[in-house]
Design an enzyme around this catalytic site. Structure first.
Site, PDB file in Angstrom:
ATOM      1  N   LYS A   1      -5.902   1.533  12.388  1.00  0.00           N
ATOM      2  CA  LYS A   1      -6.079   0.174  12.905  1.00  0.00           C
ATOM      3  C   LYS A   1      -5.298  -0.074  14.195  1.00  0.00           C
ATOM      4  CE  LYS A   1      -7.667  -2.249   8.789  1.00  0.00           C
ATOM      5  NZ  LYS A   1      -7.879  -1.125   7.875  1.00  0.00           N
TER       6      LYS A   1
ATOM      7  N   PHE B   1      -8.305  -9.970   1.082  1.00  0.00           N
ATOM      8  CA  PHE B   1      -7.684 -11.167   0.526  1.00  0.00           C
ATOM      9  C   PHE B   1      -8.146 -11.375  -0.917  1.00  0.00           C
ATOM     10  CE2 PHE B   1      -6.584 -14.039   4.427  1.00  0.00           C
ATOM     11  CZ  PHE B   1      -5.621 -13.132   4.800  1.00  0.00           C
TER      12      PHE B   1
ATOM     13  N   GLU C   1       0.828  -1.198   0.000  1.00  0.00           N
ATOM     14  CA  GLU C   1       0.000   0.000   0.000  1.00  0.00           C
ATOM     15  C   GLU C   1       0.867   1.255   0.000  1.00  0.00           C
ATOM     16  OE1 GLU C   1      -3.875   1.942   2.284  1.00  0.00           O
ATOM     17  OE2 GLU C   1      -2.634   0.461   3.339  1.00  0.00           O
TER      18      GLU C   1
END
Length: 407
Positions: free
Chosen positions: A325, A392, A307
């Site tokens: 997160k 995923f 990313e």
């Protein structure tokens, strides 16, 4: 022939409940102070060393008597979330105004009520039969949470669950956007609900992706992710005219599937970059128009690196970014909706969140000014923000939100 971009959609009401607490006020306080809700605590039979993001009071939440056949941790979490910030009342008022058949329900989840099945298997009788009290369709089934929310709110519009791993509840925004644009519905309840279960906790541990310490996104010493749970919802409607300057709008959505690997992203983040480019194109914006990026930022080695490369290639070092997160853990199928709520909070309250848990940036990702990664909140009011959710199998989704003043 290129089709016209869908018009902006207003987030007329929203709410979020995570390990940080219940409702928007708890989230705002934690984001302003870069506070984490992760705790080193047990869950059910889980006994490995890990920090998790459990939402308080889920087990104490009770479903309405008429809907008790939906009873499981995931739907209790949904109920708890619906009760915050006047959200259920706001939806019911919209349904009364527009008609319940004109309000859709689109919920993202990954594990849904798997915990209910795990517990049912422990209660099998001598012949191996599951207990008669176990209702797969209303609990474990991924559609159960959408069915519960639809029934709970008295809605009758189109409804379905999206389960595309960690992009699930970002994709529901794109789904609602399309149905609003073609006139199938006049409003939509979108969101994400994902609850803790042993399958997730032991599964990520078996992949060697789970940290024994609180997760540290983009940190040089990151060891993996922390798992959390959450319920987040938004009511999407066509904006009133004229659009109020402080209205939070969904300006664009981009989706891609890079299919590089079952669990690992493309090392250069090609699918992620494509999703971001599509979101910008749909919003009619350039990279320089984005003031802040909420990164997917799971704190795993490969995801953060991929990313980081994609963001650096598209935005350079000019756009502030961070992962939240470290505050909530990775809430999986709920992450997209959780971070959409965080973006709305940042827009409404005029600041950019920092990155809880992150101490020293990985020089391979953010070195030499490659990224403007925020360790602490920045007192700078964003007008347009981008939120990334990558799952995923390369199921990627990016969302652009902005204030009505700059739509």
């Amino acid at each position: 022939m290129r089709t016209a971009a869908p018009p902006p959609i207003a987030l007329t009401h929203d709410t979020v409940s995570t390990c940080l607490g219940h409702g928007l006020a708890a989230a705002l306080d934690a984001l302003r102070h870069t506070r984490s809700g992760l705790r080193r605590e047990g869950f059910d039979l889980f006994d490995l060393p890990a920090w998790i993001g459990a939402v308080p009071d889920v087990d104490a939440t009770r479903l309405p008597q008429a809907l008790r056949h939906y009873d499981c941790r995931n739907n209790r979490l949904a109920e708890l979330g619906l009760l915050q910030d006047g959200f259920a009342s706001a939806v019911q008022q919209a349904a009364a105004r527009l008609g319940p058949h004109r309000v859709g329900v689109f919920i993202g989840t990954s594990t849904s009520g798997i915990l209910q099945t795990e517990r049912a298997y422990r209660e099998r009788d001598a012949s191996g039969a599951l207990p008669a009290t176990f209702h797969y369709a209303e609990t474990h089934n991924p559609y159960s949470v959408t069915a519960y929310v639809r029934e709970r709110l008295g809605l009758r519009g189109p409804a379905y669950t999206i389960s595309s791993a960690c992009s699930s509840s970002a994709k529901v925004f794109a789904t609602a956007q399309r149905l609003l644009a073609c006139g199938v519905i006049d409003a939509a309840v979108v969101g994400g609900v994902d609850s803790l279960c042993l399958t997730t906790l032991y599964g990520f541990n078996s992949l060697q992706l789970m940290s024994s310490d609180p997760c540290r996104p983009f940190d040089a010493q990151r060891k993996g992710l922390s798992i959390g749970e959450a319920a987040a919802f938004a009511l999407l409607e066509r904006p009133a005219e004229p659009v109020a300057p402080d209205t939070v709008l969904l300006l664009g959505a981009g989706e891609s599937s890079d299919a590089h690997h079952m669990s690992s992203p493309h090392p250069d983040g090609l699918g992620a970059r494509l999703a971001m480019q599509q979101a910008l194109a749909q919003a009619g914006l350039r990279p320089a128009d984005i003031d802040y990026i909420n990164l997917h930022g799971t704190a795993t080695s490969s995801n953060d690196a991929a990313e980081g490369r994609a963001v650096a290639a598209l935005f350079g070092s000019a756009t502030p970014c961070s992962s939240t997160k470290g505050a909530t853990g990775h809430t999986l199928g709920a992450a997209g909706a959780v971070e959409a709520a965080f973006c709305a909070i940042a827009l409404r309250h005029g600041f950019m969140p920092g990155s809880a848990g992150t101490q020293t940036l990985d020089p391979a990702i953010a070195g030499a000014g490659a990224l403007d990664y925020l360790l602490q909140p920045r007192a700078q009011a964003p007008r347009r923000v981008l939120s990334n959710s990558f799952g995923f199998g390369g199921t990627n989704c990016s969302l652009v939100f902005g204030l009505g003043a700059c739509a």
